[in-house]
Design a protein around this motif. Structure first.
Motif, PDB file in Angstrom:
ATOM      1  N   ASN A  31     -31.075 -50.400  16.494  1.00 21.16           N
ATOM      2  CA  ASN A  31     -30.679 -48.991  16.519  1.00 21.16           C
ATOM      3  C   ASN A  31     -30.208 -48.562  17.905  1.00 21.16           C
ATOM      4  OD1 ASN A  31     -31.916 -48.249  13.752  1.00 21.16           O
ATOM      5  ND2 ASN A  31     -33.578 -49.263  14.852  1.00 21.16           N
ATOM      6  N   ARG A  94     -33.413 -48.852  20.243  1.00 18.21           N
ATOM      7  CA  ARG A  94     -34.772 -48.902  19.692  1.00 18.21           C
ATOM      8  C   ARG A  94     -34.844 -49.967  18.608  1.00 18.21           C
ATOM      9  NH1 ARG A  94     -37.596 -44.072  16.124  1.00 18.21           N
ATOM     10  NH2 ARG A  94     -39.751 -44.528  16.644  1.00 18.21           N
ATOM     11  N   ARG A  95     -35.996 -50.615  18.541  1.00 20.54           N
ATOM     12  CA  ARG A  95     -36.242 -51.537  17.446  1.00 20.54           C
ATOM     13  C   ARG A  95     -36.579 -50.732  16.191  1.00 20.54           C
ATOM     14  NH1 ARG A  95     -36.638 -56.546  18.213  1.00 20.54           N
ATOM     15  NH2 ARG A  95     -37.143 -56.325  20.423  1.00 20.54           N
ATOM     16  N   THR A  96     -36.265 -51.228  15.023  1.00 14.61           N
ATOM     17  CA  THR A  96     -36.579 -50.534  13.784  1.00 14.61           C
ATOM     18  C   THR A  96     -38.087 -50.451  13.576  1.00 14.61           C
ATOM     19  OG1 THR A  96     -34.510 -51.178  12.727  1.00 14.61           O
ATOM     20  CG2 THR A  96     -36.349 -50.660  11.269  1.00 14.61           C
ATOM     21  N   GLY A  97     -38.564 -49.259  13.201  1.00  8.47           N
ATOM     22  CA  GLY A  97     -39.996 -49.036  12.976  1.00  8.47           C
ATOM     23  C   GLY A  97     -40.417 -47.748  13.641  1.00  8.47           C
ATOM     24  N   TYR A 100     -41.982 -47.545  17.323  1.00 11.60           N
ATOM     25  CA  TYR A 100     -41.293 -48.070  18.502  1.00 11.60           C
ATOM     26  C   TYR A 100     -40.586 -46.966  19.273  1.00 11.60           C
ATOM     27  CZ  TYR A 100     -42.081 -52.667  16.498  1.00 11.60           C
ATOM     28  OH  TYR A 100     -42.658 -53.783  15.983  1.00 11.60           O
TER      29      TYR A 100
ATOM     30  N   PHE B  34     -44.613 -39.186  21.161  1.00 13.66           N
ATOM     31  CA  PHE B  34     -44.339 -39.789  22.459  1.00 13.66           C
ATOM     32  C   PHE B  34     -44.251 -38.694  23.523  1.00 13.66           C
ATOM     33  CE2 PHE B  34     -42.855 -43.766  20.475  1.00 13.66           C
ATOM     34  CZ  PHE B  34     -42.475 -43.325  19.227  1.00 13.66           C
ATOM     35  N   LYS B  49     -47.510 -43.251  24.050  1.00 13.77           N
ATOM     36  CA  LYS B  49     -47.174 -43.018  22.654  1.00 13.77           C
ATOM     37  C   LYS B  49     -48.419 -43.049  21.789  1.00 13.77           C
ATOM     38  CE  LYS B  49     -46.041 -47.853  21.647  1.00 13.77           C
ATOM     39  NZ  LYS B  49     -44.977 -48.790  21.187  1.00 13.77           N
ATOM     40  N   THR B  51     -49.587 -43.757  17.823  1.00  7.70           N
ATOM     41  CA  THR B  51     -49.089 -44.330  16.573  1.00  7.70           C
ATOM     42  C   THR B  51     -50.221 -44.531  15.579  1.00  7.70           C
ATOM     43  OG1 THR B  51     -49.308 -46.547  17.503  1.00  7.70           O
ATOM     44  CG2 THR B  51     -47.159 -45.488  17.688  1.00  7.70           C
ATOM     45  N   TYR B  99     -33.943 -43.479   9.644  1.00 16.82           N
ATOM     46  CA  TYR B  99     -33.344 -44.456  10.544  1.00 16.82           C
ATOM     47  C   TYR B  99     -33.911 -44.340  11.950  1.00 16.82           C
ATOM     48  CZ  TYR B  99     -29.982 -45.279   6.816  1.00 16.82           C
ATOM     49  OH  TYR B  99     -29.395 -45.583   5.622  1.00 16.82           O
ATOM     50  N   ASN B 100     -35.187 -44.028  12.030  1.00 19.56           N
ATOM     51  CA  ASN B 100     -35.879 -44.048  13.318  1.00 19.56           C
ATOM     52  C   ASN B 100     -35.377 -42.997  14.304  1.00 19.56           C
ATOM     53  OD1 ASN B 100     -37.382 -46.614  12.710  1.00 19.56           O
ATOM     54  ND2 ASN B 100     -35.269 -47.286  12.542  1.00 19.56           N
TER      55      ASN B 100
END
Lengths: 113, 114
Positions: A31, A94-97, A100, B34, B49, B51, B99-100
């Motif tokens: 991403n 960014r990595r997917t998830g 992250y 974050f 962060k 999570t 999509y993050n």
């Protein structure tokens, strides 16, 4: 260390010019994102890409387009620059998830005169 | 929809005194949260962060934040401010299934006085 680089730190362009801002990341992140940052408004998402040749509009896509031909590179294009596009532009990857974080480049301060 | 509100646009403290930067979030699910810092003319750097593990999260440079679901808050604290902490701080929430994407608060500018 993740590194996100942007092609220019400072850029001055004239109204009506076509402007290219380049961003490269070296961590194989799926991403990539383009933001603009203006005082008092935080970061606003312009476009993002979740894969090569894939793109999604963010919150303020008008007047911008993007290109992602290779996984590591994400370009922001101002087709016809206007003075209201004077801003700081930040690229991120960014990595997917969901857990992250995004890694940011140093930014490009664009002035359109 | 997810959103983030940073309650103070500017905070001023004296060196050696505690720092508190306030952040409330809105989310219909358990979010990832974050804090980022931006020093003058620099890019954004991750401070810490959350999570869904420990609710008290420790970050770099002595900062920490506590996730409080009942208050929908994620305030950033530091016991003793240093001159080098002067910067802009952003509270950020991750969007689920989008999509993050990340949603940024408007930022809090921290000034540290001698």
């Amino acid at each position: 260390d993740v590194k996100v680089t942007q092609s220019s730190r400072y850029l001055v362009k004239r109204t009506g010019e076509k402007v290219f801002l380049e961003c490269v990341q070296d961590m194989d992140h799926e991403n990539m994102f383009w933001y603009r940052q203006d005082p008092g408004l935080g970061l606003r998402l312009i476009y993002f890409s979740y894969d090569v040749k894939m793109k999604e509009k963010g919150d303020i896509p008008e007047g911008y387009s993007v290109s992602r031909e290779k996984k590591e590179r994400f370009s922001l294009i101002l087709e016809s620059a206007s003075t209201n596009q004077t801003s700081m532009y930040l690229c991120a990857s960014r990595r997917t998830g969901g857990e992250y974080e995004q890694y940011f480049g140093p930014g490009t301060r664009l002035t359109v005169t | 929809a997810q959103s983030v509100t940073q309650l103070d646009s500017h905070v001023s403290v004296s060196e050696g005194t505690p720092v508190l930067l306030r952040c409330n979030y809105s989310s219909s699910y358990s979010p990832s949260l974050f804090w980022y810092v931006q020093h003058p003319n620099k890019g954004l750097q991750l401070l810490l962060k959350y999570t869904s593990a420990a609710t008290l999260v420790k970050g770099i440079n002595g900062f920490e934040a506590e996730f409080k679901k009942s208050e929908t808050s994620f305030h950033l604290t530091k016991p003793s401010a240093h001159m080098s902490d002067a910067a802009e701080y952003f509270c950020v929430v991750s969007v689920a299934g989008g999509y993050n994407k990340l949603i940024f608060g408007a930022g809090t500018r921290l000034a540290v006085h001698p």
